[in-house]
Design an enzyme around this catalytic site. Structure first.
Site, mmCIF file in Angstrom:
data_model
loop_
_atom_site.group_PDB
_atom_site.id
_atom_site.type_symbol
_atom_site.label_atom_id
_atom_site.label_comp_id
_atom_site.label_asym_id
_atom_site.label_seq_id
_atom_site.Cartn_x
_atom_site.Cartn_y
_atom_site.Cartn_z
ATOM 1 N N HIS A 11 0.843 -1.200 0.000
ATOM 2 C CA HIS A 11 0.000 0.000 0.000
ATOM 3 C C HIS A 11 0.876 1.247 0.000
ATOM 4 O O HIS A 11 1.267 1.748 1.052
ATOM 5 C CB HIS A 11 -0.915 0.004 1.221
ATOM 6 C CG HIS A 11 -2.078 0.920 1.072
ATOM 7 N ND1 HIS A 11 -3.369 0.530 1.326
ATOM 8 C CD2 HIS A 11 -2.164 2.217 0.675
ATOM 9 C CE1 HIS A 11 -4.193 1.541 1.099
ATOM 10 N NE2 HIS A 11 -3.478 2.575 0.703
ATOM 11 N N HIS A 36 1.654 5.172 -2.058
ATOM 12 C CA HIS A 36 1.289 6.238 -2.995
ATOM 13 C C HIS A 36 2.577 6.869 -3.511
ATOM 14 O O HIS A 36 3.280 7.547 -2.755
ATOM 15 C CB HIS A 36 0.410 7.276 -2.303
ATOM 16 C CG HIS A 36 -0.884 6.730 -1.798
ATOM 17 N ND1 HIS A 36 -2.021 6.661 -2.576
ATOM 18 C CD2 HIS A 36 -1.211 6.188 -0.602
ATOM 19 C CE1 HIS A 36 -3.007 6.119 -1.870
ATOM 20 N NE2 HIS A 36 -2.534 5.811 -0.673
ATOM 21 N N ARG A 67 2.647 9.005 -6.154
ATOM 22 C CA ARG A 67 2.313 10.354 -6.648
ATOM 23 C C ARG A 67 2.761 10.616 -8.083
ATOM 24 O O ARG A 67 2.792 11.783 -8.511
ATOM 25 C CB ARG A 67 2.933 11.426 -5.741
ATOM 26 C CG ARG A 67 2.600 11.307 -4.267
ATOM 27 C CD ARG A 67 1.131 11.416 -3.999
ATOM 28 N NE ARG A 67 0.841 11.539 -2.566
ATOM 29 C CZ ARG A 67 -0.297 11.153 -2.011
ATOM 30 N NH1 ARG A 67 -1.251 10.614 -2.767
ATOM 31 N NH2 ARG A 67 -0.496 11.315 -0.716
ATOM 32 N N ASN A 117 -4.441 6.692 -7.186
ATOM 33 C CA ASN A 117 -4.932 8.073 -7.142
ATOM 34 C C ASN A 117 -3.862 9.057 -7.598
ATOM 35 O O ASN A 117 -3.478 9.998 -6.899
ATOM 36 C CB ASN A 117 -5.480 8.431 -5.752
ATOM 37 C CG ASN A 117 -4.452 8.321 -4.642
ATOM 38 O OD1 ASN A 117 -3.457 7.596 -4.775
ATOM 39 N ND2 ASN A 117 -4.669 9.035 -3.555
ATOM 40 N N HIS A 164 -10.523 0.123 -0.090
ATOM 41 C CA HIS A 164 -10.566 1.241 0.851
ATOM 42 C C HIS A 164 -11.985 1.271 1.409
ATOM 43 O O HIS A 164 -12.938 1.585 0.696
ATOM 44 C CB HIS A 164 -10.237 2.538 0.107
ATOM 45 C CG HIS A 164 -10.375 3.785 0.927
ATOM 46 N ND1 HIS A 164 -9.309 4.621 1.197
ATOM 47 C CD2 HIS A 164 -11.449 4.369 1.525
ATOM 48 C CE1 HIS A 164 -9.724 5.650 1.915
ATOM 49 N NE2 HIS A 164 -11.031 5.518 2.123
ATOM 50 N N ASP A 203 0.774 2.553 3.756
ATOM 51 C CA ASP A 203 -0.052 3.642 3.206
ATOM 52 C C ASP A 203 0.804 4.895 3.046
ATOM 53 O O ASP A 203 0.358 6.018 3.323
ATOM 54 C CB ASP A 203 -1.276 3.905 4.091
ATOM 55 C CG ASP A 203 -2.362 4.699 3.361
ATOM 56 O OD1 ASP A 203 -2.179 5.008 2.170
ATOM 57 O OD2 ASP A 203 -3.389 5.019 4.000
#
Length: 423
Positions: free
Chosen positions: A60, A62, A64, A94, A178, A304
């Site tokens: 998990h 991110h 970016r 995302n 999520h 995360d």
């Protein structure tokens, strides 16, 4: 690629029932032999006093990239991963644009070819994470996606989630969910309760997560398909997952280091680095998460990892949610779970490497002949204080800044290549 011989490591590989001082011979990026007194005319490093564990699998993260590379990019994110002993990671969708199309999946995988960790891609279930139109799952799988998620948001349209959960096993993909009821969350900022009241800030009720968790479990049970629950933070969600597993529901779950080590009281500092979603909860929730890790209810620890710039995090109330975590995850786990006696080291490795690899269906989490030479070398006795200014990623928003931790990653090896050294 140079061949490499690691001498005198305490090799701990739970999946292979190895826990002994021995040597590891690496040839062509693969472990060629694990055994005592190996001698070979190759580059040799003596790691007396260090443990060799399977490279961590953070399911998990991110990164970016594309679109928000002022916070992190694929190269810098993987540099941070290597500094934390993470050799494989799952990148969440995302991004900007959202990872909802083949071109973006391929962009991430292509850029990751030269990175210091293996990057697997979670593509989105709905276009733009808007729950208005489903993505083309076959196209995403063909482009190289390994998992499906709208993480950053829940899939609000239950039909789209149900269809993805039914289709994913056919495509060899994992749905990672999520779990959040946005109507209950209602734009809250921190955990609803004593601290929110004291600060005068709108809270997020635990029921927002719990209702989302219950929905995903109900779908998995009704459809008889697997689902993975992301970033579990509450006692009730833990209990729901425990009950579902007892009933034979094919559910797995992860939590993050901050959910078994920190409580909402950290927010009294007025520092947005302690704001994430799900938010930090109560001591009762922390204890429930630890119990869930102990009894196998919670299968994995993932970070995360969510980078944000200092400028964004300067406003306590309006800052975006999230904290960075890959560089501290092993040490936080060792400090708060192993040194406290809640887990042993083998169990921590299972949560941070073996189980995530199994859940994602990737070739990782083992130190045996034929396995990829993805190895973290750690000093289990070293105490160190987290200095956010010395982190290797672009962003510094760690909730563990100033904390003294035990256990330090000293060297990380990816496919036989040394990608990090703590000099």
């Amino acid at each position: 690629m140079k061949d490499l011989l690691i001498k005198n490591a305490v090799v701990i590989s739970p999946a292979d029932n190895i826990n002994e001082k021995t040597d590891i011979l690496i040839k062509n990026g693969i472990i060629a032999e694990v055994g005592k007194d190996i001698f070979c005319d190759v580059q040799t490093i003596d790691v007396e006093g260090l443990c060799a564990i399977p490279g961590l699998v953070d399911m998990h993260v991110h990164l970016r990239d594309p679109g928000q590379t002022q916070k992190e990019d694929i190269i810098s994110g993987c540099r941070a991963a290597a500094a934390g002993g993470v050799t494989s990671l799952l990148a969440m969708p995302n991004t900007v644009p959202t990872t909802d199309n083949a071109d973006t999946v391929r962009y991430i995988l292509d850029k990751a070819e030269s990175a210091d960790a293996r990057v697997y891609v979670a593509a989105s279930i709905t276009k733009g994470l808007k729950s208005e139109e489903p993505t083309d799952l076959e196209e995403l799988e063909n482009a190289g996606a390994a998992a499906l998620s709208d993480d950053g948001r829940p899939v609000e349209n239950t039909r789209f989630l149900s269809d993805a959960m039914k289709k994913a096993p056919e495509l060899g993909l994992k749905v990672v969910a999520h779990c959040e009821d946005l109507f209950l969350a209602g734009g809250g900022k921190i955990n609803e309760g004593e601290v929110a009241e004291k600060l005068g800030i709108k809270g997020i009720p635990k029921a927002a997560e719990d209702c989302g968790t219950a929905r995903e479990i109900a779908l998995a049970a009704a459809l008889e398909v697997p689902v993975h629950i992301c970033h579990v933070s509450t006692a009730t969600s833990t209990a729901l997952i425990r009950d579902a597993k007892k009933r034979g529901v094919r559910v797995t779950a992860e939590t993050a280091p901050h959910y078994f080590s920190l409580t909402e009281k950290e927010l009294l500092r007025g520092d947005a680095d302690y704001r994430m979603n799900p938010p930090l909860r109560t001591q009762n929730d922390v204890e429930a998460i630890i119990k869930g890790l102990q009894d196998g209810t919670i299968d994995a620890v993932a970070t995360d990892h969510a980078p944000h710039t200092p400028e964004e995090k300067a406003d306590f109330v309006n800052a975006p949610n999230g904290s960075v975590g890959m560089e501290t995850s092993f040490s936080v786990g060792f400090t708060y779970l192993v040194k406290t006696g809640f887990l042993n080291l083998e169990q921590l490795i299972e949560k941070m490497s073996v189980n995530p690899a199994k859940i994602l269906g990737i070739n990782a989490g083992r130190l045996c002949k034929g396995a990829p030479a993805d190895i973290a070398l750690v000093d289990l006795d070293e105490r160190w204080t987290v200095d956010e200014n010395k982190l290797h990623g672009k962003s510094k928003n760690t909730p563990f800044k100033g904390k003294t931790l035990i256990g330090k990653i000293k060297k990380t090896i990816l496919g036989g290549r040394v990608v990090f050294e703590d000099l």
